[in-house]
Design an enzyme around this catalytic site. Structure first.
Site, PDB file in Angstrom:
ATOM      1  N   CYS A  58      -0.727  10.226  -7.517  1.00 30.91           N
ATOM      2  CA  CYS A  58      -1.675   9.506  -7.644  1.00 30.91           C
ATOM      3  C   CYS A  58      -2.997   9.994  -6.922  1.00 30.91           C
ATOM      4  O   CYS A  58      -2.969  10.390  -5.741  1.00 30.91           O
ATOM      5  CB  CYS A  58      -1.441   8.362  -6.852  1.00 30.91           C
ATOM      6  SG  CYS A  58      -2.750   7.032  -6.082  1.00 30.91           S
ATOM      7  N   GLY A  59      -4.370  10.249  -7.655  1.00 28.66           N
ATOM      8  CA  GLY A  59      -5.512  10.809  -7.127  1.00 28.66           C
ATOM      9  C   GLY A  59      -6.041   9.872  -5.719  1.00 28.66           C
ATOM     10  O   GLY A  59      -6.520  10.672  -4.966  1.00 28.66           O
ATOM     11  N   HIS A  60      -5.985   8.762  -6.078  1.00 28.19           N
ATOM     12  CA  HIS A  60      -6.440   7.882  -4.827  1.00 28.19           C
ATOM     13  C   HIS A  60      -5.686   8.254  -3.539  1.00 28.19           C
ATOM     14  O   HIS A  60      -6.192   8.052  -2.422  1.00 28.19           O
ATOM     15  CB  HIS A  60      -6.399   6.458  -5.286  1.00 28.19           C
ATOM     16  CG  HIS A  60      -7.304   6.230  -6.441  1.00 28.19           C
ATOM     17  ND1 HIS A  60      -8.728   6.184  -6.128  1.00 28.19           N
ATOM     18  CD2 HIS A  60      -7.295   5.619  -7.607  1.00 28.19           C
ATOM     19  CE1 HIS A  60      -9.422   5.669  -7.439  1.00 28.19           C
ATOM     20  NE2 HIS A  60      -8.354   5.288  -8.070  1.00 28.19           N
ATOM     21  N   CYS A  61      -4.538   8.459  -3.637  1.00 26.84           N
ATOM     22  CA  CYS A  61      -3.345   8.480  -2.588  1.00 26.84           C
ATOM     23  C   CYS A  61      -3.745   9.871  -1.972  1.00 26.84           C
ATOM     24  O   CYS A  61      -3.493   9.923  -0.492  1.00 26.84           O
ATOM     25  CB  CYS A  61      -1.925   8.256  -3.069  1.00 26.84           C
ATOM     26  SG  CYS A  61      -1.361   7.022  -3.794  1.00 26.84           S
TER      27      CYS A  61
END
Length: 493
Positions: A58-61
């Protein structure tokens, strides 16, 4: 015999130590690493615990990770009782399901056996500020009539719980709701038990009152007093008579048990026209309070162009009214009037509630060359004729012209069409879902691919890899074979 007992005891201790080692909580950069075995122990031994459910892909993570570590280190410097933890959702599916994780990252704050969904920012400073507020008392004690009035005057919206017995189950449920469900930053919560205060506000029995300064109104809840019911009361009544749709307000607007929404698309910069139309909307909103939520969308704001497009509208079409029903699947309603008055709005809303006004489905005109290429072009007006032809199996891509994933898929889809072009009983097709809609076909993301098998009313959605091999296996098996993509939990947008 004694040696045998000693030997067995040694084995028992060794197994216990291994088990204890497996359950031990490890740390990475000051953040506790939790799993199914040690999660409950972490909750039990830490009074305050902020937990991030994440996925390595996950990029946001990944963007959040360094900020999260900063928070952990800052709290450690202060010897704070708050600890930070993380759970890899891809390896802990039981915890994901148990805690209702729908997307990544999901962050939850566990405070003395109460779970609070994190709704703050993603920087270290914002997270620290959010945590600090959550440690303070969620409900302000009001000890005089002047205290209560000042509390109401201090915010556009506020809540006061009036309870004769401050230790009653009802009062406790109210405070629990304030901690775990109510956004007390947006809606401050107070409480009062003094007889003079209750008499001043004409409260005869336990009540929760929501004070709404913009509408000069107050809404009273007299029970039942459970956390869920109090939460429902606030969610269903917190909105003003008419709300502006923005990225920030969207969650509030649609987080309600009321599922009918009256939308006014209007240029907010034309002040005189705007104010006149809002007046008509507000008058109608009073009549249908609790049955429909009234919203306006500023058509002059460039970021709302996608919203206009979703309804098949352009800026030059505004001002215009639409109504949507979100009870089951989204249904759109288009009025037969152009003059936006209270009477016309009332007639539209009442007609939808009564079922006398039917949903509106957008459609472009059928292109003259719709069937000339390997991939057939569908619109609302020819969809049923083609896709629901019982003599053929039809595979349809529902796309948006601006969608990057759709553009990437286009050459693959064209190649798939070419491979099946000579098979008379198989059709490969596509439809622009931003301009066309079909009853019974619900497209929630782009691209969406659906199979309409011959001789059947079934619709099978494709959830496999978007490559030629996957599409062919799916099509040739009649929709029975598809390797589903991982992961099932989606990345948060």
């Amino acid at each position: 015999m004694i040696l045998k007992i000693i030997f067995c005891f040694t084995i028992f201790v060794s197994v216990a130590l291994v088990s204890k080692s497996e359950d031990a909580i490890k740390e990475e950069d000051g953040v506790l690493v939790l799993n199914e075995k040690n999660f409950d122990a972490a909750i039990g031994t830490n009074k305050y615990l902020l937990v991030e459910f994440y996925a390595p892909w996950c990029g946001h993570c990944n963007a959040l990770a360094p900020e999260y570590v900063k928070v952990a280190k800052e709290l450690a410097k202060k010897n704070s009782a708050i600890k930070l933890a993380k759970v890899d959702g891809t390896t802990e599916p039981i915890l994901v399901v148990k805690h209702g994780v729908q997307g990544y990252p999901t962050i939850k704050f566990f405070k003395e056996n109460i779970t609070i969904d994190y709704n703050g920012g993603r920087t270290a400073g914002e997270m620290l500020a959010w945590l600090e507020k959550k440690l303070g008392p969620p409900v302000t004690q009001l000890d005089s009539i002047s205290d209560a009035q000042k509390f109401i005057d201090s915010a556009n919206m506020s809540i006061i719980g009036f309870f004769k017995d401050a230790s009653s189950d009802a009062a406790i449920a109210y405070e629990t709701a304030a901690v775990s469900r109510i956004d007390v930053d947006a809606i401050p919560c107070g409480k009062a038990s003094d007889a003079a205060i209750l008499a001043s506000f004409k409260v005869e029995s336990d009540s929760i009152i929501l004070f709404k300064k913009p509408d000069d109104a107050k809404v009273v809840h007299r029970g039942p007093f459970t956390v869920d019911e109090i939460d429902r009361f606030v969610r269903n009544n917190r909105l003003p008579l008419i709300s502006e749709f923005t990225h920030e307000t969207a969650g509030e607007i649609f987080n309600s048990d009321v599922k009918n929404f009256v939308l006014l698309f209007v240029n907010k910069t034309n002040e005189a026209d705007f104010n006149a139309l809002i007046k008509e909307m507000k008058t109608s909103a009073k009549k249908f309070k609790g049955k429909a939520i009234y919203v306006f969308v500023d058509s002059s704001y460039d970021e709302n162009e996608r919203v206009l497009e979703f309804f098949g509208l352009k800026k030059e079409d505004c001002p215009v009214i639409r109504l949507i029903d979100l009870k089951d699947d989204m249904l759109k309603y288009k009025p037969n009037f152009t003059d936006i008055t209270e009477a016309n709005i009332n007639a539209l809303v009442q007609g939808v509630l009564d079922g006398t006004i039917k949903p509106h489905f957008m459609s472009q005109e059928v292109p003259e060359d719709w069937d000339k290429k390997a991939v057939k072009v569908l619109v609302g007006k020819n969809f049923n004729q083609v896709a629901r032809d019982k003599t053929k199996t039809v595979l349809v891509e529902f796309y948006a012209p601006w969608c990057g994933h759709c553009k990437k898929l286009e050459p693959v889809w064209d190649k798939l069409g070419a491979e099946y072009q000579k098979q008379a009983n198989i059709v490969i097709a596509k439809m622009d879902s931003t301009a066309n809609e079909v009853e019974g076909v619900n497209v929630h993301s782009y691209p969406t691919i659906m199979l309409f098998p011959a001789g059947s009313d079934e619709i099978i959605e494709y959830e496999g890899e978007r490559n030629l091999e996957g599409f062919k296996k799916f099509l040739d098996s009649g929709g029975k074979i598809q390797k589903k993509k991982e992961p099932a939990v989606k990345e948060e947008l």
